[in-house]
Structure formats: structure tokens, C-alpha cells
Motif scaffolding. Structure first.
Motif, PDB file in Angstrom:
ATOM      1  N   UNK A  50      50.074  11.106  15.111  1.00 33.55           N
ATOM      2  CA  UNK A  50      49.178  11.901  14.269  1.00 33.55           C
ATOM      3  C   UNK A  50      47.931  11.114  13.903  1.00 33.55           C
ATOM      4  N   UNK A  51      48.086   9.821  13.634  1.00 37.92           N
ATOM      5  CA  UNK A  51      46.914   8.993  13.330  1.00 37.92           C
ATOM      6  C   UNK A  51      45.989   8.892  14.535  1.00 37.92           C
ATOM      7  N   UNK A  52      46.568   8.789  15.726  1.00 40.70           N
ATOM      8  CA  UNK A  52      45.752   8.762  16.940  1.00 40.70           C
ATOM      9  C   UNK A  52      45.015  10.082  17.120  1.00 40.70           C
ATOM     10  N   UNK A  53      45.714  11.180  16.852  1.00 39.22           N
ATOM     11  CA  UNK A  53      45.089  12.500  16.955  1.00 39.22           C
ATOM     12  C   UNK A  53      43.972  12.650  15.921  1.00 39.22           C
ATOM     13  N   UNK A  54      44.194  12.110  14.733  1.00 35.88           N
ATOM     14  CA  UNK A  54      43.175  12.154  13.688  1.00 35.88           C
ATOM     15  C   UNK A  54      41.931  11.386  14.123  1.00 35.88           C
ATOM     16  N   UNK A  55      42.143  10.193  14.662  1.00 41.60           N
ATOM     17  CA  UNK A  55      41.034   9.354  15.125  1.00 41.60           C
ATOM     18  C   UNK A  55      40.231  10.095  16.191  1.00 41.60           C
ATOM     19  N   UNK A  56      40.925  10.708  17.137  1.00 40.14           N
ATOM     20  CA  UNK A  56      40.265  11.445  18.217  1.00 40.14           C
ATOM     21  C   UNK A  56      39.505  12.650  17.679  1.00 40.14           C
ATOM     22  N   UNK A  57      40.106  13.359  16.738  1.00 37.69           N
ATOM     23  CA  UNK A  57      39.471  14.549  16.165  1.00 37.69           C
ATOM     24  C   UNK A  57      38.190  14.189  15.419  1.00 37.69           C
ATOM     25  N   UNK A  58      38.207  13.065  14.705  1.00 43.34           N
ATOM     26  CA  UNK A  58      36.999  12.619  14.001  1.00 43.34           C
ATOM     27  C   UNK A  58      35.929  12.226  15.015  1.00 43.34           C
ATOM     28  N   UNK A  59      36.331  11.463  16.033  1.00 41.83           N
ATOM     29  CA  UNK A  59      35.387  11.004  17.052  1.00 41.83           C
ATOM     30  C   UNK A  59      34.671  12.165  17.727  1.00 41.83           C
ATOM     31  N   UNK A  60      35.418  13.223  18.019  1.00 35.59           N
ATOM     32  CA  UNK A  60      34.834  14.390  18.691  1.00 35.59           C
ATOM     33  C   UNK A  60      33.798  15.097  17.818  1.00 35.59           C
ATOM     34  N   UNK A  61      33.912  14.928  16.499  1.00 34.74           N
ATOM     35  CA  UNK A  61      33.035  15.669  15.577  1.00 34.74           C
ATOM     36  C   UNK A  61      31.891  14.830  15.016  1.00 34.74           C
TER      37      UNK A  61
END
Length: 234
Positions: A50-61
Motif C-alpha cells: 500500500x505504501x508503494x501504491x501511495x508513492x506511485x499515486x502521488x508521483x503520477x499526480x
């Protein structure tokens, strides 16, 4: 790199964070640290997906106005952010970017060699843009032509901030070229009728960023500021 046909360009419009200022990595680190603290304790102690997904989601935005980014991340990860949380996170991100930001490698020297009039079109506030450019010795290059989607109330991907930059020059959008590092920014320039080059020099994942920028409408993507004069001359 994708190439384009020659067309007469008279004005240069640059995004700020990630093009002029190497602040995207700072914002990503701070946002991830702040938002991860809102994840349930059981998730943080788990396998880390979930932390990895969070990091990726922030990066994309990155490139979005911070409050819009927080809206989407809070909804996606059910963080339940409230107004005080927004205020705190905005303050921490702005402070870190103002105090730690450096110029994108090579950008000062490169812009000095480009004879086109120059403007900034950013989703950051005018105060934050001014502070960052001043800290990095770039303010004089853009003074009088700094435009904030945040302060206008119509941030990227709306075209307004790029249209305002072109209008500030009294130039048709078709005679301007934009440099932007985010999908949000590329879409904004395209919607304004302004040609746009994508920049990935300080991107977290350069290959992935290149694909996204091209898909959003950038006519080419480059990763080294030293390439810009040649690309503009082409």
C-alpha cells in the motif's frame, strides 16, 4: 525522442516545478511521508504494497495543485483528510520546497543562451514561485511574466494559465512553445493550443514519465536541458 516539423516560435513558456526548479523530488518525499502517516497502522506494518501504491499515486499526480492531489489521494486510499490536514500538508510542502529547492541542472546557463522572451506558467502560488526562482537566481529572467494557476483559481489541466502567459506577451498561442514535466501541464498547454515539449530530467521514473507525456500530447520529450537550444532551433 519524437521529432516535429519546423514552425516559427517567438516565445518560451516554462512550467516551474520540475522544469526550472528541482522541487518535484522534494514534494514527492514530503507528500509521501505526510500522507503515509494517515494510513492505518496495520497497513504500514504489513507488506508495504500500500505504501508503494501511495508513492506511485502521488508521483503520477505531481504537477496538480496540491489540494486537488490531496483530494484524489484521500479518496483513493480512504485517508479521511480534513481541512486542518490540508493546511498542515500544504504548509510543510511549501516550506520544504522553498528552503531546499535547487535549480534544475543546466537550466540557468541554457536559458541565458535562448533569445526568446520567457514566461512561467505554474500551478504553484505566486509567492512560492517567486521564492523558488529568487533562491535559485532565475527570477530576473521571468520578472513581469509569472503566472499562477493557483492564484487565478483555474489551475492546470485547464488552459487558462498558459493562455494568460501568451496574452502577457500579446502573442498568439500558436507562436509560443511550452516546456512542462507533468501530464497535467502538458494537457493544459495542448488545450491552450500551445505546442509543448515534455521534460523528464528530474523525473522519478524517466521512462514511464516519457510515455505519459507523449500520450498526453507532448510532441517530443527530452531529459537534458542542454538539448533545449538545439530542439528550439530545429
Amino acid at each position: 525522442m519524437k521529432h516535429t516539423k519546423n514552425k516559427h516560435i517567438t516565445h518560451l513558456i516554462c512550467d516551474c516545478d520540475g522544469v526550472l526548479l528541482d522541487s518535484e523530488s522534494i514534494a514527492l518525499t514530503v507528500l509521501h511521508r505526510q500522507l503515509a502517516s494517515y494510513l492505518p497502522h496495520s497497513v504500514v506494518q504489513g507488506n508495504g504494497q500500500t505504501e508503494l501504491a501511495l508513492h506511485s499515486a502521488i508521483s503520477e499526480r505531481l504537477g496538480m495543485m496540491t489540494n486537488q492531489l490531496l483530494d484524489e489521494i484521500s479518496a483513493q486510499f480512504d485517508l479521511g483528510l480534513l481541512a486542518p490536514d490540508y493546511s498542515l500538508i500544504n504548509m510543510v510542502v511549501s516550506r520544504a520546497c522553498s528552503e531546499e529547492v535547487t535549480a534544475v541542472p543546466g537550466v540557468i546557463e541554457v536559458l541565458a543562451t535562448i533569445p526568446l522572451p520567457k514566461a512561467v506558467a505554474s500551478n504553484s502560488s505566486l509567492q512560492r514561485i517567486d521564492a523558488g526562482l529568487r533562491r535559485c537566481g532565475l527570477l530576473e529572467l521571468f520578472e513581469g511574466h509569472i503566472h499562477s494557476g493557483h492564484d487565478m483559481g483555474t489551475p492546470k489541466p485547464a488552459p487558462d494559465v498558459y493562455l494568460a502567459a501568451a496574452a502577457g506577451f500579446k502573442a498568439p498561442p500558436q507562436q509560443c512553445i511550452a516546456i512542462d514535466d507533468s501530464v497535467t501541464g502538458v494537457r493544459s498547454a495542448v488545450a491552450a493550443g500551445i505546442r509543448v515539449f515534455g521534460f523528464t530530467g528530474v523525473a522519478h521514473d524517466r521512462d514511464q514519465a516519457t510515455e505519459r507525456l507523449l500520450a498526453a500530447g507532448a510532441e517530443l520529450v527530452f531529459h537534458d536541458m542542454q538539448q533545449l537550444p538545439r530542439l528550439l532551433a530545429a
